[in-house]
Scaffold this motif. Structure first.
Motif, PDB file in Angstrom:
ATOM      1  N   LEU A   1       0.833  -1.211   0.000  1.00 19.44           N
ATOM      2  CA  LEU A   1       0.000   0.000   0.000  1.00 19.44           C
ATOM      3  C   LEU A   1       0.864   1.256   0.000  1.00 19.44           C
ATOM      4  CD1 LEU A   1      -2.819  -1.051   2.511  1.00 19.44           C
ATOM      5  CD2 LEU A   1      -2.967  -0.860   0.026  1.00 19.44           C
ATOM      6  N   PHE A   2       1.973   1.192   0.722  1.00 16.87           N
ATOM      7  CA  PHE A   2       2.887   2.344   0.715  1.00 16.87           C
ATOM      8  C   PHE A   2       3.466   2.558  -0.691  1.00 16.87           C
ATOM      9  CE2 PHE A   2       7.225   4.041   1.143  1.00 16.87           C
ATOM     10  CZ  PHE A   2       6.933   5.255   1.770  1.00 16.87           C
ATOM     11  N   ALA A   3       3.862   1.449  -1.330  1.00 21.03           N
ATOM     12  CA  ALA A   3       4.393   1.567  -2.698  1.00 21.03           C
ATOM     13  C   ALA A   3       3.324   2.076  -3.653  1.00 21.03           C
ATOM     14  CB  ALA A   3       4.911   0.204  -3.161  1.00 21.03           C
ATOM     15  N   LEU A   4       2.083   1.621  -3.489  1.00 15.78           N
ATOM     16  CA  LEU A   4       0.983   2.108  -4.333  1.00 15.78           C
ATOM     17  C   LEU A   4       0.803   3.612  -4.174  1.00 15.78           C
ATOM     18  CD1 LEU A   4      -1.736  -0.685  -3.910  1.00 15.78           C
ATOM     19  CD2 LEU A   4      -0.664   0.024  -6.043  1.00 15.78           C
ATOM     20  N   THR A   5       0.869   4.066  -2.943  1.00 12.28           N
ATOM     21  CA  THR A   5       0.714   5.509  -2.687  1.00 12.28           C
ATOM     22  C   THR A   5       1.811   6.304  -3.375  1.00 12.28           C
ATOM     23  OG1 THR A   5      -0.305   5.016  -0.544  1.00 12.28           O
ATOM     24  CG2 THR A   5       0.526   7.242  -0.877  1.00 12.28           C
ATOM     25  N   MET A   6       3.054   5.837  -3.251  1.00 13.71           N
ATOM     26  CA  MET A   6       4.168   6.547  -3.873  1.00 13.71           C
ATOM     27  C   MET A   6       4.048   6.565  -5.394  1.00 13.71           C
ATOM     28  SD  MET A   6       5.929   7.613  -1.309  1.00 13.71           S
ATOM     29  CE  MET A   6       7.432   8.135  -2.138  1.00 13.71           C
ATOM     30  N   MET A   7       3.694   5.402  -5.977  1.00 12.66           N
ATOM     31  CA  MET A   7       3.568   5.334  -7.433  1.00 12.66           C
ATOM     32  C   MET A   7       2.396   6.170  -7.932  1.00 12.66           C
ATOM     33  SD  MET A   7       4.517   1.416  -8.483  1.00 12.66           S
ATOM     34  CE  MET A   7       4.404   1.889 -10.215  1.00 12.66           C
ATOM     35  N   ALA A   8       1.291   6.170  -7.165  1.00 14.73           N
ATOM     36  CA  ALA A   8       0.139   6.983  -7.577  1.00 14.73           C
ATOM     37  C   ALA A   8       0.488   8.463  -7.566  1.00 14.73           C
ATOM     38  CB  ALA A   8      -1.043   6.702  -6.654  1.00 14.73           C
ATOM     39  N   GLN A   9       1.218   8.899  -6.540  1.00  6.66           N
ATOM     40  CA  GLN A   9       1.630  10.305  -6.477  1.00  6.66           C
ATOM     41  C   GLN A   9       2.566  10.656  -7.636  1.00  6.66           C
ATOM     42  OE1 GLN A   9       3.315  10.620  -2.569  1.00  6.66           O
ATOM     43  NE2 GLN A   9       1.326  10.878  -1.545  1.00  6.66           N
ATOM     44  N   ALA A  10       3.503   9.732  -7.928  1.00  7.17           N
ATOM     45  CA  ALA A  10       4.429   9.992  -9.037  1.00  7.17           C
ATOM     46  C   ALA A  10       3.687  10.011 -10.372  1.00  7.17           C
ATOM     47  CB  ALA A  10       5.511   8.922  -9.051  1.00  7.17           C
ATOM     48  N   THR A  11       2.729   9.121 -10.550  1.00  5.84           N
ATOM     49  CA  THR A  11       1.973   9.079 -11.802  1.00  5.84           C
ATOM     50  C   THR A  11       1.148  10.341 -11.987  1.00  5.84           C
ATOM     51  OG1 THR A  11       1.829   6.662 -11.623  1.00  5.84           O
ATOM     52  CG2 THR A  11       0.288   7.741 -13.114  1.00  5.84           C
ATOM     53  N   GLU A  12       0.590  10.839 -10.884  1.00  6.20           N
ATOM     54  CA  GLU A  12      -0.208  12.070 -10.969  1.00  6.20           C
ATOM     55  C   GLU A  12       0.635  13.251 -11.448  1.00  6.20           C
ATOM     56  OE1 GLU A  12      -3.164  14.732  -8.090  1.00  6.20           O
ATOM     57  OE2 GLU A  12      -1.847  13.183  -7.238  1.00  6.20           O
ATOM     58  N   LYS A  13       1.913  13.288 -11.057  1.00  2.00           N
ATOM     59  CA  LYS A  13       2.773  14.407 -11.436  1.00  2.00           C
ATOM     60  C   LYS A  13       3.166  14.367 -12.911  1.00  2.00           C
ATOM     61  CE  LYS A  13       4.730  14.953  -6.798  1.00  2.00           C
ATOM     62  NZ  LYS A  13       5.972  14.890  -5.984  1.00  2.00           N
ATOM     63  N   ILE A  14       3.305  13.154 -13.474  1.00  4.33           N
ATOM     64  CA  ILE A  14       3.778  13.057 -14.857  1.00  4.33           C
ATOM     65  C   ILE A  14       2.644  12.740 -15.836  1.00  4.33           C
ATOM     66  CG2 ILE A  14       6.031  12.259 -14.051  1.00  4.33           C
ATOM     67  CD1 ILE A  14       5.215   9.462 -14.972  1.00  4.33           C
TER      68      ILE A  14
END
Length: 351
Positions: free
Chosen positions: A164-177
């Protein structure tokens, strides 16, 4: 009726009557001898008959009375001993009988009193041991519950929480790009989807441990089919179940086999990455053969995956051996994992 005539009181009366009959014949023989040899004037046939008749009537009454009176005391003592034995057989080990004579029955009464004391001590010891075992069982259950909770907490932290922590980080990164690099964002969304599915599978496997351990009145076959149907609705794994009728296992064996199956399915969902699972239970001679196999990635003993599953495998082996069964596991990388158990059945004439 026959038992009544054979009791101790009538035995005493019969013994007195036997003595009376013997004395009567002896006395009659003496009188006849005197009459034949000496022929005294005072002794004639009428006198002999009168004397013997009178003696027989009085002697019969006195023999019955003497036998009844002499048997009363011993019958009362035997009744007390019989009552003591009945009380001991019913579990009243505090019962005692007075030993007020110096004879064989007094020795028997003392032996029974001593037996009652020993049985009372044994009863107290058994109750004490039972209480101690109950306390130990509560402590063991509490310790097992705490250990299971700690294991689930570790698994949640090591698997689901990190995912879940990795999902949160990847979702935040995807939102930026997302606007600048849509192709890369699309690829990351695909990875997020896969990670979410994996986390969901991990969570379902952990929730499988929280199902009731016991069959709750269901047979083993019914419990297994209910569990498999529940898993079919929640995951994409194909299950093939083949369970023979009349497995004839004890309740304890059924509970242990069901718990081993739960543990095995949980490991398959969490670690195997399998698409198909086979569950088979069949009767072979006097044992029940249980097979649980999957077509997953398999493992080697030195793999990290094997380390994660080692606790579950150890628990399954212990449960199987606890009911007198044999446990074996076969696994190779890329060839899945296969668990086999052989559990003793109840005998047909007993079951």
């Amino acid at each position: 009726m026959f038992m009544r005539w054979n009791n101790i009181r009538y035995m005493y009366i019969r013994s007195h009557l036997y003595g009376f009959v013997l004395i009567t014949f002896l006395l009659l023989a003496i009188l006849l001898s005197v009459y034949v040899w000496f022929r005294p004037e005072w002794l004639d046939v009428q006198a002999v008959l009168f004397f013997m008749t009178t003696y027989a009537c009085i002697g019969f009454i006195m023999s019955v009375y003497a036998g009844f009176q002499s048997s009363t005391g011993i019958k009362q003592r035997m009744d007390r001993l019989s009552m003591l034995i009945k009380l001991l057989s019913r579990g009243d080990f505090s019962a005692r009988v007075e030993a007020d004579h110096q004879d064989e029955m007094t020795g028997l009464a003392e032996d029974l009193n001593e037996l009652g004391e020993k049985l009372q001590k044994q009863k107290d010891s058994i109750v004490k041991v039972a209480d101690e075992r109950a306390e130990l069982a509560k402590s063991a259950h509490k310790a097992a519950t705490i250990e299971e909770r700690q294991r689930l907490a570790r698994d949640l932290h090591d698997a689901v929480s990190q995912q879940l922590f990795a999902l949160t980080m990847m979702a935040q990164a995807t939102e930026k790009i997302f606007d600048k690099k849509p192709d890369k964002a699309k690829h990351q969304l695909h990875e997020i989807t896969q990670m979410a599915l994996q986390a969901q599978t991990e969570m379902r496997a952990l929730l499988l441990h929280l199902r009731p351990v016991y069959l709750s009145g269901e047979s083993l076959s019914e419990g297994v089919h209910s569990l498999i149907e529940e898993l079919k609705q929640k995951c994409s794994v194909q299950f093939f179940v083949d369970i023979e009728d009349n497995l004839n296992l004890s309740d304890t064996s059924e509970e242990h086999v069901f718990r081993v199956l739960q543990e095995a399915l949980s490991n398959i969902l969490r670690h195997a990455n399998a698409s198909t699972v086979h569950v088979k239970m069949s009767v072979v001679d006097d044992r029940v053969f249980v097979h649980i196999g999957d077509n997953g990635i398999g493992f080697r003993a030195e793999d990290k995956q094997a380390t994660k599953a080692s606790y579950g495998l150890k628990t399954m082996r212990e449960r199987c051996e606890e009911i007198g069964g044999d446990f074996s596991i076969r696994s190779r990388e890329g060839e899945g994992t296969h668990i086999d158990m052989r559990v003793p059945r109840l005998r047909e004439d007993i079951g």
